[in-house]
Design a protein around this motif. Structure first.
Motif, PDB file in Angstrom:
ATOM      1  N   UNK A 671       0.789  -1.230   0.000  1.00  0.00           N
ATOM      2  CA  UNK A 671       0.000   0.000   0.000  1.00  0.00           C
ATOM      3  C   UNK A 671       0.820   1.279   0.000  1.00  0.00           C
ATOM      4  N   UNK A 672       2.133   1.184  -0.135  1.00  0.00           N
ATOM      5  CA  UNK A 672       2.910   2.424  -0.259  1.00  0.00           C
ATOM      6  C   UNK A 672       2.989   2.758  -1.751  1.00  0.00           C
ATOM      7  N   UNK A 673       1.874   3.232  -2.256  1.00  0.00           N
ATOM      8  CA  UNK A 673       1.742   3.370  -3.704  1.00  0.00           C
ATOM      9  C   UNK A 673       2.514   4.518  -4.307  1.00  0.00           C
ATOM     10  N   UNK A 674       2.754   5.548  -3.535  1.00  0.00           N
ATOM     11  CA  UNK A 674       3.520   6.622  -4.150  1.00  0.00           C
ATOM     12  C   UNK A 674       4.928   6.120  -4.459  1.00  0.00           C
ATOM     13  N   UNK A 675       5.436   5.319  -3.551  1.00  0.00           N
ATOM     14  CA  UNK A 675       6.745   4.728  -3.812  1.00  0.00           C
ATOM     15  C   UNK A 675       6.655   3.724  -4.964  1.00  0.00           C
ATOM     16  N   UNK A 676       5.608   2.895  -4.933  1.00  0.00           N
ATOM     17  CA  UNK A 676       5.432   1.920  -6.010  1.00  0.00           C
ATOM     18  C   UNK A 676       5.334   2.639  -7.362  1.00  0.00           C
ATOM     19  N   UNK A 677       4.622   3.759  -7.367  1.00  0.00           N
ATOM     20  CA  UNK A 677       4.469   4.516  -8.607  1.00  0.00           C
ATOM     21  C   UNK A 677       5.817   5.054  -9.095  1.00  0.00           C
ATOM     22  N   UNK A 678       6.594   5.509  -8.133  1.00  0.00           N
ATOM     23  CA  UNK A 678       7.929   6.013  -8.477  1.00  0.00           C
ATOM     24  C   UNK A 678       8.737   4.922  -9.176  1.00  0.00           C
ATOM     25  N   UNK A 858     -10.354 -12.522   4.817  1.00  0.00           N
ATOM     26  CA  UNK A 858      -9.551 -13.358   5.701  1.00  0.00           C
ATOM     27  C   UNK A 858      -8.400 -14.016   4.947  1.00  0.00           C
ATOM     28  N   UNK A 859      -8.686 -14.448   3.714  1.00  0.00           N
ATOM     29  CA  UNK A 859      -7.657 -15.167   2.963  1.00  0.00           C
ATOM     30  C   UNK A 859      -6.482 -14.248   2.608  1.00  0.00           C
ATOM     31  N   UNK A 860      -6.778 -13.047   2.153  1.00  0.00           N
ATOM     32  CA  UNK A 860      -5.687 -12.132   1.810  1.00  0.00           C
ATOM     33  C   UNK A 860      -4.929 -11.708   3.070  1.00  0.00           C
ATOM     34  N   UNK A 861      -5.668 -11.502   4.132  1.00  0.00           N
ATOM     35  CA  UNK A 861      -5.039 -10.970   5.338  1.00  0.00           C
ATOM     36  C   UNK A 861      -4.836  -9.482   5.147  1.00  0.00           C
ATOM     37  N   UNK A 862      -4.592  -8.758   6.221  1.00  0.00           N
ATOM     38  CA  UNK A 862      -4.578  -7.294   6.155  1.00  0.00           C
ATOM     39  C   UNK A 862      -3.385  -6.723   5.375  1.00  0.00           C
ATOM     40  N   UNK A 863      -2.356  -7.544   5.116  1.00  0.00           N
ATOM     41  CA  UNK A 863      -1.152  -6.986   4.481  1.00  0.00           C
ATOM     42  C   UNK A 863      -1.435  -6.483   3.060  1.00  0.00           C
ATOM     43  N   UNK A 864      -2.390  -7.102   2.380  1.00  0.00           N
ATOM     44  CA  UNK A 864      -2.662  -6.700   0.999  1.00  0.00           C
ATOM     45  C   UNK A 864      -3.678  -5.558   0.971  1.00  0.00           C
ATOM     46  N   UNK A 865      -3.150  -4.369   1.133  1.00  0.00           N
ATOM     47  CA  UNK A 865      -3.985  -3.191   1.326  1.00  0.00           C
ATOM     48  C   UNK A 865      -5.047  -2.996   0.238  1.00  0.00           C
ATOM     49  N   UNK A 866      -4.594  -3.026  -1.004  1.00  0.00           N
ATOM     50  CA  UNK A 866      -5.516  -2.741  -2.100  1.00  0.00           C
ATOM     51  C   UNK A 866      -6.555  -3.842  -2.240  1.00  0.00           C
ATOM     52  N   UNK A 867      -6.095  -5.076  -2.160  1.00  0.00           N
ATOM     53  CA  UNK A 867      -7.041  -6.188  -2.285  1.00  0.00           C
ATOM     54  C   UNK A 867      -8.058  -6.136  -1.152  1.00  0.00           C
ATOM     55  N   UNK A 868      -7.594  -5.731   0.017  1.00  0.00           N
ATOM     56  CA  UNK A 868      -8.518  -5.593   1.144  1.00  0.00           C
ATOM     57  C   UNK A 868      -9.609  -4.571   0.815  1.00  0.00           C
ATOM     58  N   UNK A 869      -9.197  -3.420   0.290  1.00  0.00           N
ATOM     59  CA  UNK A 869     -10.176  -2.372  -0.013  1.00  0.00           C
ATOM     60  C   UNK A 869     -11.131  -2.808  -1.119  1.00  0.00           C
ATOM     61  N   UNK A 870     -10.557  -3.475  -2.139  1.00  0.00           N
ATOM     62  CA  UNK A 870     -11.422  -3.934  -3.227  1.00  0.00           C
ATOM     63  C   UNK A 870     -12.460  -4.914  -2.703  1.00  0.00           C
ATOM     64  N   UNK A 871     -12.037  -5.744  -1.746  1.00  0.00           N
ATOM     65  CA  UNK A 871     -12.951  -6.727  -1.187  1.00  0.00           C
ATOM     66  C   UNK A 871     -14.000  -6.046  -0.305  1.00  0.00           C
ATOM     67  N   UNK A 872     -13.553  -5.039   0.454  1.00  0.00           N
ATOM     68  CA  UNK A 872     -14.506  -4.323   1.316  1.00  0.00           C
ATOM     69  C   UNK A 872     -15.601  -3.657   0.491  1.00  0.00           C
TER      70      UNK A 872
END
Ligand SMILES: Nc1ncnc2c1ncn2[C@@H]1O[C@H](COP(=O)(O)OP(=O)(O)O)[C@@H](O)[C@H]1O
Ligand SMILES: [Mg+2]
Length: 1001
Positions: A671-678, A858-872
């Protein structure tokens, strides 16, 4: 004469900012503030194109447009561009009437007029009448409608026109008049008569300067693709043209036309028309200056002053005068403190191509003797230049020696692609030199090995394989007689590298060959005394067995490799064998042990300072962490690997490439996307090789998730490489499917996903775990369709969609089972996507079960920020449908928070849509300047008119569209902006800076 292909009036690219400034000028003129703009830039850079866009828009806004052109050699005809402009507009009754009452101006028209002719402009009176006439004419026209006067190519203007421009710029104030003049910067030498005029105009308050810089490479590429359509240009070729054209649209078009018609046989040739055009500027200069330009063209793209002087054969004083002339006429531009570059690289090409054959050889020979001195050769890059000059002057032994030296130099500087080229050049000359081995200080086999390893290090593994196959064949056929210890070890290394690179090619045939070659290499390498070569051959054999899924044998050989490496005192080979053992544990599903071994291997490789092994260890270690969901450690390892790869020029090499994308993956996941984008922004868009295409595909993860326009461009560039490598096609297709889904295009989403699914299927085994993700994406498309069908009561379609969804679910399950590797353990990401596939199936079936979505979380777990949000997001929807509004709102709020934090706009839009439909949460308060991004350029134009208080009918007439169409645009705009009324839309337009200020009534 070559037929010059003319661009269709295609889309204008890359000039948004400049266009914006000129449109503001029109706004001002429309509001009764007379203004002028000077548009400057090199010939062919796009001045006329930009101005024609402005005239088109001005025309649409009801301006009276007068547009005149200066002509080359036209400076002896007074008022030529003005006459041209008046002639062009004389059909309009308004203009004709205004002209008829001004006889002084009428004389400029072909039918002539009364009164004295003005072929001599000596008479002050005639001039006064003329200037007054023009001013009066403009004022009269402007009273009826705003006026745009364009005078093109003022560098060719006559003196009277120049004075007229100054006069008008001073005299026009409250009239609704805009004046745009264009001129060429490259023609404007120091004593050009337009120079003082420009300087004076720029001091006036109402005058702005718009200097057109070279077009950016992406814009130029887009333009060329549009010009060539429907023909597709090969990516490497397109890149070559873009690079050579250096941002000049005209040059680029000429090169493209020549390339499409097959006239551009190789780099060295220029289309005849373009060459003639470029040379015409050289031919006007003195002989001495031309001599300097020829020497400079031979000297290279950056010409050293001292070398050029020596090569030109001129005396110091004469030389200096000549250089000054070349600089004054903007053919050479000083570069640094002691050199020059050509104003445009194509100019150098043209001058070079124009040299006589003997002259060219002689100049190159002179350069050779000037460069062959140890002091100069000590400068990096000189050996490479020397090699070129030697070749061009037919000095083969000189070229051979210089190439070897240049190769070694490039290798030390971490430039494997160049090193490979130089070594390859030397190999090609090997047989033409008397004592090659002595001159080079290397055996031929060694030189071949260096050429191949550098090729692989530069990212071209396939070529390395090709070279090593040939080399191995050559050496094994001669080996019988000359098998000294030295030679046997060299042969061993060649076999070992061949096997290693073959494995990286990642297809079954290559892996089978790798196993065979690796085994033969082990057998052929002397075991006593223990050597690192023997140990490495064994370690690589173990790795090949692993790639072939022979786990038991792989473990045995890896351990043996470790023992031999220890005996040979080669810690880096130990590290290499350890990586294989660690990777083996990972494959066996014992990831904790794997990480332990890989960590040890990584440390050991770093200490031994053997880069290739270090990167391989870093890659496997980072991946093992990523698979386990330990994103921060994975990111740290990959980051360090990336740094090492970049420092040493191995950024496209095997593993050097992979650590970069892992680094990106870790930050994308955490979820540190600004860095990922860089990181992703550092992955090239205009790719010309398979490894670059691979990186670019990875960047799609974030570009798609953020809904960035780069997606389309990346796609265009990577597409040509899809046949070369399956894996990046798989990644890209899957992500393009997601992109299509965000845009609501389920057809395309399904088509892309189907290909990605197909690519992760291997008979007879079936699907890989990688299939799960595209299958889940396709399921989502099916679910969308089923839901829609059900809403409209179309049960047949709904059940057909559900059946298709059932098949996809089966594919996902099969992928998760991974029949090929029964011991494989699916990581959290795999489980997450599998759960998503199941949940989407429920949604498709009409039973959108909150519990199924909770299982995804539950399967992704909280570490996968984006997938968590998409699922929410989906969970919120399911909860809302189940009537659990408070819980829905809570999930919605969390998802929206993450989407905003990440800048995941498509997700945010989906959430807004859900909020409106389900009346939960709060649709986003826009206010960050992104609001207008949703509008097409046409809609923005309409919005501008709304803001100006125009009615639909007026908008329709301004834009030449039907009133009905205008009203559709207006309602779309209101919808997109979420504005309740035209007034509110106008307010948004002001707030977002679309209109600089409320315009005058
Ligand atoms: N921004 C642009 N977008 C698309 N095509 C362009 C652009 N700039 C220039 N061109 C094309 O390149 C060629 C040269 O441009 P032109 O405007 O005639 O150059 P200039 O007037 O500066 O000499 C023309 O065919 C033009 O259509
Ligand atoms: Mg032009």
């Amino acid at each position: 004469m070559v037929m010059v292909m003319r661009a269709p009036a295609g889309r204008m690219v890359g000039r948004d900012e400049e266009l914006g400034r000129l449109l503001t000028l029109l706004d001002d003129a429309g509001a009764g503030r007379a203004v002028a703009a000077l548009v400057s830039g090199d010939a062919g850079v796009g001045k006329s194109r930009l101005v024609s866009e402005v005239t088109r828009l001005a025309d649409g806004r009801g301006f009276t447009v007068l547009s005149g052109q200066c002509a080359e050699l036209g400076d002896s005809v007074p008022y030529l561009p003005l006459a041209d402009a008046l002639r062009g507009a004389a059909q309009s009754t308004g203009v004709r009437d205004a002209l008829s009452s001004r006889p002084a101006l009428g004389r400029l028209l072909p039918e002539g007029g009364e009164g004295p002719t003005i072929d001599s402009d000596r008479s002050g009176l005639a001039r006064q009448q003329m200037f007054g006439g023009v001013l009066g004419l403009l004022a009269e026209l402007a009273a009826a409608a705003p006026v745009l006067l364009v005078l093109e190519d003022l560098h060719w203007a006559d003196g009277s026109t120049r004075d007229l421009v100054t006069f008008l710029s001073r005299m026009l104030h409250r009239e609704r008049v805009a004046l745009i003049g264009t001129y060429r910067t490259d023609d404007l030498h120091r004593r050009h008569p337009l120079r003082p005029v420009v300087a004076e105009l720029q001091r006036l308050p109402g005058v702005i300067s718009v200097d057109l810089a070279p077009l950016g490479p992406s814009a130029l590429a887009e333009h060329l693709m549009a010009v060539a359509a429907p023909v597709r240009i090969d990516a490497a070729e397109l890149n070559d043209i873009v690079t050579r054209a250096e941002g000049n649209a005209y040059y680029a078009e000429e090169l493209l036309a020549a390339s499409l018609s097959g006239d551009l046989a190789d780099h060295g040739t220029l289309p005849a028309g373009l060459a003639a055009l470029l040379l015409s500027r050289v031919e006007q200069l003195s002989d001495a200056t031309q001599q300097v330009l020829r020497a400079a063209a031979v000297a290279g793209s950056r010409a050293d002053d001292e070398l050029v002087r020596a090569a030109s054969g001129l005396q110091a004083a004469e030389y200096e005068g000549a250089v000054r002339e070349a600089v004054t006429h903007q053919l050479l531009v000083p570069y640094g403190t002691e050199g020059y570059v050509f104003r445009h690289a194509l100019l150098r090409e043209a001058v070079y191509a124009d040299l006589l054959p003997g002259e060219r050889t002689r100049l190159h020979a002179t350069m050779c003797s000037l460069l062959s001195d140890e002091q100069r050769l000590a400068l990096p890059g000189t050996a490479a230049e020397l090699a070129q000059h030697c070749l061009a002057s037919h000095d083969i032994p000189g070229a051979f020696a210089a190439s070897v030296r240049a190769g070694e130099e490039a290798e030390q500087l971490g430039a494997p692609a160049e090193a490979h080229r130089h070594y390859d050049q030397a190999l090609a000359l090997w047989e033409r030199v008397a004592e090659p081995e002595k001159t080079a200080g290397l055996a031929r086999g060694k030189l071949g090995l260096l050429s191949a390893t550098n090729s692989a290090d530069s990212g071209d593994t396939e070529h390395a394989v090709h070279l090593l196959r040939r080399l191995r064949h050559l050496l094994t056929t001669q080996a019988g007689q000359a098998a000294g210890g030295q030679d046997a070890n060299l042969v061993s290394r060649i076999g070992e590298r061949l096997a290693f690179y073959l494995m990286l090619m990642d297809d079954n045939k290559a892996i089978a060959e790798a196993v065979e070659v690796a085994r033969a290499t082990v057998d052929a390498t002397p075991a006593e005394p223990p050597t690192w070569q023997h140990a490495r051959a064994i370690a690589t054999y173990a790795y090949a067995l692993l790639a072939e899924d022979s786990y038991g044998a792989a473990r045995e050989w890896a351990e043996r490799g470790l023992t031999v490496a220890r005996a040979a005192g080669a810690p880096w080979v130990q590290a290499d064998a350890l990586v294989t053992m660690g990777f083996l544990r990972n494959r066996e599903g014992r990831n904790d042990e794997a990480i332990e071994l890989l960590t040890a291997a990584h440390t050991q490789a770093r200490e031994a300072k053997v880069l290739g092994v270090e990167l391989r260890a870093a890659y496997h270690l980072a991946r093992a962490h990523l698979e386990r969901g330990d994103l921060s450690i994975g990111a740290a390892v990959a980051h360090e690997g990336t740094k090492r790869a970049n420092q040493t020029g191995l950024n496209l090499a095997p593993y050097g490439l992979d650590v970069q994308h892992l680094h990106f993956q870790c930050h994308f996941a955490d979820g540190t996307w600004d860095h990922a984008q860089e990181i992703a922004d550092g992955f090239p868009i205009r790719v010309t090789s398979a490894p670059e295409a691979y990186l670019s595909s990875m960047a799609l993860f974030i570009d798609v998730a953020r809904g960035l326009p780069a997606v389309a461009e990346r796609r265009a560039w990577i597409e040509p490489f899809w046949s070369v490598r399956g894996f990046d096609a798989f990644i890209a297709r899957g992500l393009l499917a997601e992109d299509a889904l965000w845009r609501g295009d389920t057809d395309q989403a399904l088509a892309e996903a189907a290909i990605a699914i197909e690519l992760s299927h291997e008979p007879p085994w079936g699907y890989y775990p990688s299939t799960i993700r595209p299958a889940a994406v396709a399921l989502s498309a099916r679910a969308d369709r089923a839901v829609q069908a059900r809403a409209t009561g179309d049960d047949d379609t709904a059940s057909a969609e559900l059946a298709a969804a059932g098949e996809l679910r089966q594919i996902a399950r099969e992928g998760a089972a991974y029949a090929k590797r029964p011991k494989f353990i699916l990581g959290p990401e795999g489980h997450g996507w599998l759960a998503r596939a199941e949940a989407e199936y429920c949604r498709a079936s009409g039973d959108n079960d909150p519990q199924a979505w909770q299982a995804v979380l539950d399967a992704f777990g909280p570490a996968y920020t984006y997938e968590t949000a998409r699922t929410q997001w989906r969970l919120a929807e399911a909860l809302a449908q189940a009537g659990r509004r408070d819980e829905a709102a809570e999930q919605w709020r969390r998802a929206a928070h993450t989407a905003d934090k990440l800048g995941a706009r498509p997700l945010r839009r989906a959430l807004d849509d859900l909020a409106r439909r389900a009346r939960i949460g709060a649709a986003q308060e826009h206010g960050d300047g992104e609001v207008l991004a949703a509008l097409t350029s046409r809609e923005r134009e309409v919005l501008r008119l709304i803001a100006a208080g125009r009615s639909n009918r007026e908008i329709a007439s301004v834009l030449f569209i039907a009133p009905k169409t205008a009203s559709v645009h207006v309602s779309n705009i209101l919808g997109k902006l979420g504005a309740a009324s035209r007034t509110e839309a106008a307010a948004i337009a002001y707030r977002e800076g679309l209109t600089s200020q409320p315009s005058a009534r």
